[in-house]
Scaffold this active site. Structure first.
Site, PDB file in Angstrom:
ATOM      1  N   SER A  25      14.916 -25.490  18.780  1.00  0.00           N
ATOM      2  CA  SER A  25      16.299 -25.640  18.315  1.00  0.00           C
ATOM      3  C   SER A  25      17.086 -24.343  18.450  1.00  0.00           C
ATOM      4  O   SER A  25      18.275 -24.304  18.118  1.00  0.00           O
ATOM      5  CB  SER A  25      16.320 -26.114  16.862  1.00  0.00           C
ATOM      6  OG  SER A  25      15.550 -25.246  16.059  1.00  0.00           O
ATOM      7  N   ASN A 112      11.097 -24.961   5.738  1.00  0.00           N
ATOM      8  CA  ASN A 112      11.776 -26.160   5.232  1.00  0.00           C
ATOM      9  C   ASN A 112      12.840 -25.822   4.185  1.00  0.00           C
ATOM     10  O   ASN A 112      13.964 -26.333   4.232  1.00  0.00           O
ATOM     11  CB  ASN A 112      10.767 -27.147   4.646  1.00  0.00           C
ATOM     12  CG  ASN A 112       9.784 -27.642   5.699  1.00  0.00           C
ATOM     13  OD1 ASN A 112       9.964 -27.351   6.885  1.00  0.00           O
ATOM     14  ND2 ASN A 112       8.752 -28.362   5.286  1.00  0.00           N
ATOM     15  N   THR A 157      56.823 -51.810   8.501  1.00  0.00           N
ATOM     16  CA  THR A 157      55.579 -52.511   8.156  1.00  0.00           C
ATOM     17  C   THR A 157      55.324 -53.420   9.360  1.00  0.00           C
ATOM     18  O   THR A 157      56.281 -53.912   9.975  1.00  0.00           O
ATOM     19  CB  THR A 157      55.704 -53.353   6.862  1.00  0.00           C
ATOM     20  OG1 THR A 157      56.758 -54.299   7.035  1.00  0.00           O
ATOM     21  CG2 THR A 157      55.992 -52.494   5.640  1.00  0.00           C
ATOM     22  N   HIS A 158      54.078 -53.591   9.709  1.00  0.00           N
ATOM     23  CA  HIS A 158      53.712 -54.357  10.917  1.00  0.00           C
ATOM     24  C   HIS A 158      54.389 -53.775  12.159  1.00  0.00           C
ATOM     25  O   HIS A 158      54.641 -54.500  13.126  1.00  0.00           O
ATOM     26  CB  HIS A 158      54.083 -55.839  10.776  1.00  0.00           C
ATOM     27  CG  HIS A 158      53.661 -56.439   9.473  1.00  0.00           C
ATOM     28  ND1 HIS A 158      52.417 -56.989   9.274  1.00  0.00           N
ATOM     29  CD2 HIS A 158      54.302 -56.530   8.274  1.00  0.00           C
ATOM     30  CE1 HIS A 158      52.316 -57.418   8.021  1.00  0.00           C
ATOM     31  NE2 HIS A 158      53.441 -57.142   7.395  1.00  0.00           N
ATOM     32  N   SER A 279      52.000 -35.169  34.807  1.00  0.00           N
ATOM     33  CA  SER A 279      51.151 -36.053  35.607  1.00  0.00           C
ATOM     34  C   SER A 279      51.054 -35.486  37.013  1.00  0.00           C
ATOM     35  O   SER A 279      52.007 -34.890  37.509  1.00  0.00           O
ATOM     36  CB  SER A 279      51.770 -37.451  35.622  1.00  0.00           C
ATOM     37  OG  SER A 279      51.351 -38.147  36.780  1.00  0.00           O
ATOM     38  N   LYS A 285      56.797 -37.345  34.228  1.00  0.00           N
ATOM     39  CA  LYS A 285      55.998 -37.535  33.011  1.00  0.00           C
ATOM     40  C   LYS A 285      55.822 -36.278  32.177  1.00  0.00           C
ATOM     41  O   LYS A 285      55.633 -35.194  32.689  1.00  0.00           O
ATOM     42  CB  LYS A 285      54.595 -38.054  33.371  1.00  0.00           C
ATOM     43  CG  LYS A 285      54.550 -39.474  33.895  1.00  0.00           C
ATOM     44  CD  LYS A 285      54.977 -40.530  32.868  1.00  0.00           C
ATOM     45  CE  LYS A 285      53.954 -40.757  31.791  1.00  0.00           C
ATOM     46  NZ  LYS A 285      52.725 -41.358  32.330  1.00  0.00           N
ATOM     47  N   ASN A 287      53.299 -35.881  28.985  1.00  0.00           N
ATOM     48  CA  ASN A 287      52.345 -36.663  28.197  1.00  0.00           C
ATOM     49  C   ASN A 287      51.920 -35.934  26.916  1.00  0.00           C
ATOM     50  O   ASN A 287      51.626 -34.749  26.956  1.00  0.00           O
ATOM     51  CB  ASN A 287      51.095 -36.960  29.031  1.00  0.00           C
ATOM     52  CG  ASN A 287      51.425 -37.801  30.251  1.00  0.00           C
ATOM     53  OD1 ASN A 287      52.319 -38.642  30.205  1.00  0.00           O
ATOM     54  ND2 ASN A 287      50.726 -37.558  31.342  1.00  0.00           N
ATOM     55  N   GLU A 292      47.022 -37.281  21.548  1.00  0.00           N
ATOM     56  CA  GLU A 292      46.080 -38.275  22.099  1.00  0.00           C
ATOM     57  C   GLU A 292      44.639 -37.804  21.927  1.00  0.00           C
ATOM     58  O   GLU A 292      43.743 -38.584  21.602  1.00  0.00           O
ATOM     59  CB  GLU A 292      46.369 -38.515  23.582  1.00  0.00           C
ATOM     60  CG  GLU A 292      47.622 -39.348  23.802  1.00  0.00           C
ATOM     61  CD  GLU A 292      47.975 -39.454  25.279  1.00  0.00           C
ATOM     62  OE1 GLU A 292      47.731 -40.499  25.854  1.00  0.00           O
ATOM     63  OE2 GLU A 292      48.486 -38.482  25.841  1.00  0.00           O
ATOM     64  N   TYR A 319      10.215 -33.254   3.925  1.00  0.00           N
ATOM     65  CA  TYR A 319      10.810 -32.792   5.178  1.00  0.00           C
ATOM     66  C   TYR A 319      10.180 -33.498   6.377  1.00  0.00           C
ATOM     67  O   TYR A 319       8.969 -33.696   6.440  1.00  0.00           O
ATOM     68  CB  TYR A 319      10.630 -31.272   5.342  1.00  0.00           C
ATOM     69  CG  TYR A 319      11.157 -30.779   6.679  1.00  0.00           C
ATOM     70  CD1 TYR A 319      12.495 -30.453   6.840  1.00  0.00           C
ATOM     71  CD2 TYR A 319      10.326 -30.705   7.801  1.00  0.00           C
ATOM     72  CE1 TYR A 319      12.994 -30.046   8.066  1.00  0.00           C
ATOM     73  CE2 TYR A 319      10.810 -30.302   9.038  1.00  0.00           C
ATOM     74  CZ  TYR A 319      12.151 -29.980   9.165  1.00  0.00           C
ATOM     75  OH  TYR A 319      12.644 -29.591  10.370  1.00  0.00           O
ATOM     76  N   GLN A 324      15.973 -31.589  12.046  1.00  0.00           N
ATOM     77  CA  GLN A 324      16.467 -30.578  12.985  1.00  0.00           C
ATOM     78  C   GLN A 324      17.697 -31.109  13.749  1.00  0.00           C
ATOM     79  O   GLN A 324      18.530 -30.342  14.213  1.00  0.00           O
ATOM     80  CB  GLN A 324      15.358 -30.207  13.964  1.00  0.00           C
ATOM     81  CG  GLN A 324      15.731 -29.112  14.940  1.00  0.00           C
ATOM     82  CD  GLN A 324      14.495 -28.517  15.594  1.00  0.00           C
ATOM     83  OE1 GLN A 324      13.741 -27.800  14.963  1.00  0.00           O
ATOM     84  NE2 GLN A 324      14.274 -28.844  16.855  1.00  0.00           N
TER      85      GLN A 324
HETATM   86  N1  ARG Z   1      14.114 -25.790  13.091  1.00  0.00           N
HETATM   87  C1  ARG Z   1      13.682 -26.538  11.957  1.00  0.00           C
HETATM   88  C2  ARG Z   1      14.818 -27.452  11.460  1.00  0.00           C
HETATM   89  O1  ARG Z   1      15.917 -27.248  11.826  1.00  0.00           O
HETATM   90  C3  ARG Z   1      13.265 -25.613  10.875  1.00  0.00           C
HETATM   91  C4  ARG Z   1      12.262 -26.212   9.929  1.00  0.00           C
HETATM   92  C5  ARG Z   1      10.980 -26.466  10.637  1.00  0.00           C
HETATM   93  N2  ARG Z   1       9.958 -26.868   9.708  1.00  0.00           N
HETATM   94  C6  ARG Z   1       8.786 -27.328  10.140  1.00  0.00           C
HETATM   95  N3  ARG Z   1       7.952 -27.674   9.218  1.00  0.00           N
HETATM   96  N4  ARG Z   1       8.515 -27.452  11.401  1.00  0.00           N
HETATM   97  O2  ARG Z   1      14.618 -28.369  10.703  1.00  0.00           O
END
Ligand code: ARG
Length: 459
Positions: A25, A112, A157-158, A279, A285, A287, A292, A319, A324
């Site tokens: 991650s 965790n 309204t509407h 455009s 145009k 826009n 949007e 957990y 993640q």
């Molecule tokens: N990168 C993990 C997350 O975002 C951190 C916690 C990982 N914990 C584990 N027991 N592998 O959740």
């Protein structure tokens, strides 16, 4: 620097390359780095205060972390996929710098409770930034509403012309929505601001940890009261994203109106060129891309909300690695919101209003028909009968191709003898507006009062 996994001792073969990328991650959670360091320093100080680590170790951790923070801020920190996430990258770097003291940092802690703490710290800061931007947007609305407290426009309204309102009054409806949005965020902030650390992996810690001390150091209002809940639930993130989805929904509705109003068919407003594009084929145009995209990006934030809800729904305590996946939707929500709010506050300052177009639109839709009915009610006609009389008068005016105010007194007498000359005062849009003087009404002086009150409460 060794790249061995901190947990590799139990395994007999290295992780598959794709699995490494799949499970890592760091590419996105490195964004939590400063909060991770803040959390680690508070944890280490508590460990020293409780004699779980020595003061020398604490000093080494502090000096190592200060260097790491500089490296990160300078863009010189080398993030390694092999080290999985932000937590292990920083911890490894610390250990390379200060040796055993770095290895002691993780005493009485798990990733965790560490990650849950980091996300809460990051989200708390984000909520504060968002609240500031909501206030700026509200100020833009107030300034525009003040200029147009008496500018008459059709209320719909509407999407059919209903009754005259002022443009200032219409804008103040969005002020109210944003006021509730800010309230929701402030409320959700209280539940974000609880400390998970101390929960460790799931069961709490066998060391004499002082969770209140860590909470105080990090500015949390209190500690999560159950260790299993502390590491596993992301309801605070879901709640935040729900509040964000509502903010975007409100701005999406506002955008829809700006898009309609800026089309030549309405011609009520002109959006500054810097918020529009042309455009590539049609030279005429202009826009309204920004409104949007606000409308479009609302779909993305709503999607993030559904992603987080779905992420949570099947998880057993405590957990699971599923969590993640909370980060990218959450980061994306905050980024989208910060940009949208910033752009919106400025875009409103560049809006030009075509008062004549608004006024002539009111005159096209028999917007004062209800006022005529109310006029008859004041003369003793039951409302349902008055409604019927006016419907007939509208039918007549429509066939003639004129407004109610253009009908002569003799013509109006065909529908009710009770109508007198004073009726013309209420058949104009201004006459209609002037009668709606109560709290929440659209009379210009009432709109001014609402703006003044809103400005005072905003501080
Ligand atoms: N990168 C993990 C997350 O975002 C951190 C916690 C990982 N914990 C584990 N027991 N592998 O959740």
């Amino acid at each position: 620097m060794s790249k061995d996994k901190v947990w590799s001792g139990r395994f007999s073969e290295p992780v598959d390359a794709l699995v490494k990328r799949y499970t890592a991650s760091v590419n996105f959670d490195k964004r939590l780095a400063e909060f991770d360091i803040q959390g680690s320093l508070a944890h280490a100080s508590m460990l020293a205060a409780q004699n779980i680590i020595s003061n020398e170790d604490l000093a080494s951790i502090k000096s190592g972390m200060a260097e790491i923070l500089d490296e990160i801020r300078a863009g010189k920190f080398e993030w390694l996929l092999d080290l999985e996430d932000v937590h292990l990258n920083i911890e490894k770097r610390l250990t390379d710098k200060v040796g055993d003291a770095g290895k002691r940092l993780h005493t009485a802690r798990s990733r965790n409770d560490q990650v849950a703490t980091d996300v809460r710290l990051w989200l708390r800061a984000s909520v504060d930034d968002i609240l500031d931007l909501i206030k700026k947007l509200q100020l833009s609305i107030l300034d525009l509403a003040e200029q147009h407290a008496g500018t008459v426009m059709p209320g719909f309204t509407h999407l059919q012309v209903a009754q005259p309102v002022t443009f200032g009054h219409h804008l103040m409806a969005y002020f109210e929505m944003l006021k509730r949005d800010a309230g929701r965020l402030q409320d959700c902030r209280k539940r974000i601001n609880q400390l998970p650390l101390g929960a460790a992996a799931l069961a709490g810690s066998g060391y004499p940890v002082d969770r209140e001390l860590v909470a105080k150091t990090l500015g949390f209002d209190g500690v999560c009261e159950n260790s299993l809940d502390a590491v596993s639930d992301r309801d605070f993130a879901i709640e935040f994203t729900a509040a964000a989805a509502l903010i975007m929904t409100h701005l999406s509705r506002f955008s829809e109106e700006l898009i309609l109003w800026s089309s030549p068919r309405f011609g009520f407003v002109d959006i500054a060129d810097r918020y529009c594009t042309g455009s590539s084929i049609m030279p005429q145009k202009k826009n309204p891309d920004v409104p949007e995209l606000v409308r479009g990006k609302t779909g993305r934030v709503n999607g993030n909300l559904v992603a987080l809800l779905t992420l949570m729904k099947g998880q057993p305590l405590a957990y699971n690695k599923d969590n993640q996946e909370d980060k990218e939707p959450l980061f994306d929500t905050v980024d989208t919101l910060l940009d949208t709010l910033t752009i919106y506050a400025d875009m409103l300052r560049g809006i030009k209003v075509n008062k004549e177009a608004m006024r002539s639109a009111v005159l096209e839709g028999f917007a004062t028909a209800t006022d005529l009915a109310d006029y008859l009610v004041k003369k003793g006609v039951p409302f349902r009968d008055a409604h019927e009389v006016v419907a007939k008068a509208v039918h007549h005016a429509e066939a003639k191709g004129c407004d109610l105010a253009d009908l002569k007194l003799e013509e109006l007498h065909k529908f009710s003898k009770l109508v007198e000359k004073d009726v013309y005062a209420i058949l104009t849009p201004e006459g209609s507006l002037a009668t709606r003087r109560h709290i929440g009404g659209t009379a210009p002086e009432q709109v001014k009062k609402a703006i003044a009150k809103a400005r005072k409460n905003l501080g």
